[in-house]
Scaffold this motif. Structure first.
Motif, PDB file in Angstrom:
ATOM      1  N   ILE A  33      42.266  43.186 130.851  1.00 42.89           N
ATOM      2  CA  ILE A  33      43.644  42.880 130.451  1.00 42.89           C
ATOM      3  C   ILE A  33      43.873  43.296 129.006  1.00 42.89           C
ATOM      4  O   ILE A  33      43.102  42.920 128.118  1.00 42.89           O
ATOM      5  CB  ILE A  33      43.946  41.362 130.613  1.00 42.89           C
ATOM      6  N   PHE A  91      40.899  41.703 126.800  1.00 38.90           N
ATOM      7  CA  PHE A  91      39.827  40.834 127.283  1.00 38.90           C
ATOM      8  C   PHE A  91      39.521  41.125 128.743  1.00 38.90           C
ATOM      9  O   PHE A  91      40.329  41.709 129.463  1.00 38.90           O
ATOM     10  CB  PHE A  91      40.176  39.346 127.085  1.00 38.90           C
ATOM     11  N   GLU A  95      45.591  42.438 121.802  1.00 36.47           N
ATOM     12  CA  GLU A  95      44.426  41.703 122.314  1.00 36.47           C
ATOM     13  C   GLU A  95      43.916  42.463 123.506  1.00 36.47           C
ATOM     14  O   GLU A  95      44.680  43.137 124.195  1.00 36.47           O
ATOM     15  CB  GLU A  95      44.858  40.324 122.854  1.00 36.47           C
ATOM     16  N   LYS A 149      46.906  43.387 125.978  1.00 32.99           N
ATOM     17  CA  LYS A 149      48.245  42.937 125.561  1.00 32.99           C
ATOM     18  C   LYS A 149      48.737  43.946 124.523  1.00 32.99           C
ATOM     19  O   LYS A 149      48.148  44.051 123.437  1.00 32.99           O
ATOM     20  CB  LYS A 149      48.113  41.535 124.955  1.00 32.99           C
ATOM     21  N   SER A 168      58.422  43.590 121.682  1.00 36.08           N
ATOM     22  CA  SER A 168      57.870  42.573 122.560  1.00 36.08           C
ATOM     23  C   SER A 168      56.447  43.034 122.909  1.00 36.08           C
ATOM     24  O   SER A 168      55.859  43.834 122.177  1.00 36.08           O
ATOM     25  CB  SER A 168      58.735  42.471 123.820  1.00 36.08           C
ATOM     26  N   TYR A 169      55.901  42.539 123.991  1.00 41.00           N
ATOM     27  CA  TYR A 169      54.611  43.063 124.447  1.00 41.00           C
ATOM     28  C   TYR A 169      54.590  43.066 125.966  1.00 41.00           C
ATOM     29  O   TYR A 169      55.443  42.467 126.615  1.00 41.00           O
ATOM     30  CB  TYR A 169      53.444  42.225 123.892  1.00 41.00           C
ATOM     31  N   LYS A 170      53.644  43.789 126.515  1.00 40.13           N
ATOM     32  CA  LYS A 170      53.412  43.697 127.961  1.00 40.13           C
ATOM     33  C   LYS A 170      51.914  43.586 128.188  1.00 40.13           C
ATOM     34  O   LYS A 170      51.114  44.002 127.342  1.00 40.13           O
ATOM     35  CB  LYS A 170      54.002  44.891 128.724  1.00 40.13           C
ATOM     36  N   TYR A 171      51.538  43.009 129.323  1.00 37.00           N
ATOM     37  CA  TYR A 171      50.133  42.983 129.714  1.00 37.00           C
ATOM     38  C   TYR A 171      49.859  44.163 130.644  1.00 37.00           C
ATOM     39  O   TYR A 171      50.563  44.343 131.636  1.00 37.00           O
ATOM     40  CB  TYR A 171      49.805  41.665 130.426  1.00 37.00           C
ATOM     41  N   ARG A 172      48.832  44.950 130.302  1.00 34.57           N
ATOM     42  CA  ARG A 172      48.393  46.067 131.146  1.00 34.57           C
ATOM     43  C   ARG A 172      47.065  45.646 131.759  1.00 34.57           C
ATOM     44  O   ARG A 172      46.089  45.407 131.039  1.00 34.57           O
ATOM     45  CB  ARG A 172      48.188  47.323 130.293  1.00 34.57           C
ATOM     46  N   ILE A 173      47.038  45.566 133.080  1.00 29.11           N
ATOM     47  CA  ILE A 173      45.862  45.014 133.754  1.00 29.11           C
ATOM     48  C   ILE A 173      45.269  46.064 134.689  1.00 29.11           C
ATOM     49  O   ILE A 173      45.966  46.592 135.552  1.00 29.11           O
ATOM     50  CB  ILE A 173      46.256  43.750 134.554  1.00 29.11           C
ATOM     51  N   THR A 174      43.991  46.332 134.494  1.00 23.95           N
ATOM     52  CA  THR A 174      43.342  47.357 135.299  1.00 23.95           C
ATOM     53  C   THR A 174      42.271  46.728 136.170  1.00 23.95           C
ATOM     54  O   THR A 174      41.414  45.991 135.672  1.00 23.95           O
ATOM     55  CB  THR A 174      42.700  48.423 134.379  1.00 23.95           C
TER      56      THR A 174
END
Lengths: 415, 415
Positions: free
Chosen positions: A106, A98, A96, A108, A401-407
């Motif tokens: 963000i 968004f 995802e 995912k 699993s997953y991680k959120y990458r936020i810029t």
């Protein structure tokens, strides 16, 4: 190697493994496949030692068969590794993305789980299979196989570790616990600091022991008290072969049918046909009073029978007067693995699909299809019967699993 | 009510709840919101009893504040329920669907988890919040709140249960364990037969106790030893306000920054500015030798400091000579919650995003954004710091599982 040291090394290895390219992983899997066949002699010699010990300790034939390796089985193991190499790499997939009103972007993204622990019983091929799946999904794996297969597992693990090293990859991607002491297994289940997930593969006893003792998150697999419900609107010509297939096509597997639920309206028409078809396969029928009335030779079922995973040529049968009663019975005794309804009534099918609480719910098909290959996942680490994380057949994606990458560009949270 | 009886009733309720329509659920949530404000007087009276007991037992002011309800807080609780009603219903969503060569049609659909257990500490508003989220996602919930808030929780739960009954929905959708005996909490954590998932919400001690003792699958939430790394290529004008925000905007929360990692190349330029900005907020700095050289008044950090979640006006600081060293330090001490890099170097940012092992990894933003509302989920049951099932902020979707619905026309598995 000391268990803590093994945990530390696996935890360090995961940082290397998570960044391998798909090509690097596939090359290593292909090389490991070659290495397995090249070292057939050493592996078979080790396996012979396990078999000898097994015979000496009076192991029964079924267990010895499971333990046995031969050239053909080693070739299959190697092919298994090549098949995993051919599967798409799940790591890095963006699930995802968004944007937030404050400008944060963000994403995912799928990442490996990290370090996976697998506790399994006698089959030595699991050593290679489990490694391949965990490795392809970017994970390090710590294996604890059955002590019966220790020499075989050590030989296979040695080949795999050497093959990784040949490719310039840390051999700590796969480790095997060789100490058969129960206390060591107990300590392994509590190595929360180093192991991210624990997957038991084996019988109900093993799984219970892991669930009771582990502090590491567990994925429960495998036990299947699977039902087929023959509805009042069932096509009996379809029901009979489905039941025979689900019960007898392979007896000792978790997706085999263990119990039949029959609507009263079809009982008298269905049971004589089932008696004949299942009789040909030497299946013992244990039924309630109405079943025993219709089938001479059926054994009266005790309430315990409805809760049993026979893994044998035995089937329990229960008569019901409504779809409702069938669903309640199944939800009560089910291990939430696979449940099937045979019906031509689409409203009944919909009710069953919605209300039966299981990983896989079927209409007009054998429960035997609950399987990673049959689902098209290409491979399988097990069938999850819990609801957390993964349910049903688990392939490569379920080992991530997953991680959120936020810029951002300097965003702060306003007061 | 007896704990086993409560478990049985919740497990029975889940079959009713999973089939409620979105409209039925929303109507019940709206009605429960009305009921909470209508029963303000009873809830405040119960809360007054909790507060009195707290004062008598010498509870400190911070805890009393957390325990306190007033009219405003009850209105907020009711609004919380209405907000959850306004969110999209996750249940029933089709996640994937595919056809197999044998004609089986397979759909992967979102379903409720079933029965969720939540163990939490003092704030009584969690009783309403947790119920709303679990209920909207089609789950029954069993709550075990802090004994300090027992009377308040009982009053709130009573209103919620009555509101459900008014709407013709089973009140066993929400149950509250009222026995404060530790043995009861211990038994609750082992009610695997009835509870599908256990979520502890609270401090590190509570979470550890649940992980150690539960046989139910657990989702770990909350502890955050969050880092900000100021890279050699950081814009210091951006770094300073981000650090001040992440450390001080709210002190006692899991996404607050607890530790700073500073590249040697920016140490001398950055630290005096930070000393001033953090000094204005009365933040104590605990640093390594190089930090203490640059900041007079900094306290020497012990290795223990790097592992601590202060939840206080204290920050640890560590100097590194490379991005590599920063990532290693963070991966060693992180609780895998939220980690941020401040840099204008896109290659460094990419390395950090890929290699730091945390639920949320940031570039040029405050760690304080790790939050269900900030992510746009509309609500949050907690922040998962484990890799199984859910990672990071958990909203309604994270309170669901899935099942496979398979439709056939008589398929059996070939021999």
């Amino acid at each position: 190697m000391d268990l803590t040291e093994m945990g530390k090394r696996a935890a360090a290895a995961k940082y290397e493994l998570q960044n391998l390219t798909t090509e690097e992983k596939n090359k290593a899997l292909e090389h490991a496949a070659d290495a397995l066949t090249e070292h057939t002699r050493e592996i078979l010699a080790a396996n012979a030692r396990d078999l000898e010990r097994g015979r000496e300790s009076g192991m029964h034939q079924g267990m010895l068969d499971r333990l046995l390796l031969d050239q053909g089985r080693i070739v299959s193991m190697a092919q298994g590794l090549r098949q995993v190499a051919a599967l798409p790499d799940p790591v890095g997939e963006c699930l995802e993305s968004f944007d937030r009103p404050n400008g944060l972007h963000i994403e995912k993204c799928r990442v490996p789980l990290g370090v996976i622990g697998i506790i399994y019983e006698s089959r030595p091929n699991v050593t290679a299979d489990a490694f391949a799946l965990c490795f392809k999904a970017g994970n390090a794996v710590i294996l604890k196989g059955g002590s019966d297969a220790l020499a075989s597992n050590m030989a296979i693990a040695h080949v795999l570790r050497q093959a990784l090293e040949d490719c310039g990859i840390t051999k700590d991607a796969v480790s095997l616990i060789t100490d058969a002491n129960r206390a060591v297994t107990g300590a392994f289940m509590r190595m929360k600091e180093y192991v991210d997930v624990l997957i038991p593969r084996g019988g109900a006893g093993l799984i219970r022991a892991v669930v009771e003792n582990s502090t590491i998150p567990v994925i429960e697999t495998g036990t299947g008290n699977c039902h087929i419900y023959v509805d009042r609107d069932a096509d009996l010509d379809m029901a009979v072969p489905i039941i025979v297939n689900a019960k007898t096509q392979r007896i000792g597997v978790c997706n085999a049918c263990e119990s039949l639920v029959i609507h009263e309206a079809v009982r008298e028409a269905l049971l004589p046909r089932l008696q004949k078809a299942l009789g040909e396969k030497h299946v013992e029928i244990r039924g309630d009073e109405r079943v025993c009335d219709a089938i001479c030779g059926a054994v009266p079922a005790t309430p315990k029978d409805y809760g049993r995973e026979y893994l044998d040529y035995i089937i329990s049968m229960k008569t019901v007067d409504s779809l409702e009663e069938a669903i309640d019975h199944i939800n009560r005794y089910s291990t939430h693995h696979s449940e099937s309804i045979i019906t031509d009534n689409s409203a009944a099918a919909e009710q069953f699909l919605n209300r039966v609480d299981a990983a896989c719910v079927y209409v007009n098909a054998s429960t035997r299809f609950t399987d990673g290959y049959e689902f098209g996942f290409g491979a399988e680490i097990g069938i999850s019967t819990q609801k957390l994380h993964a349910r049903g057949p688990m392939g490569l994606k379920e080992l991530t699993s997953y991680k959120y990458r936020i810029t951002g560009s300097g965003q702060v949270r306003p007061d």
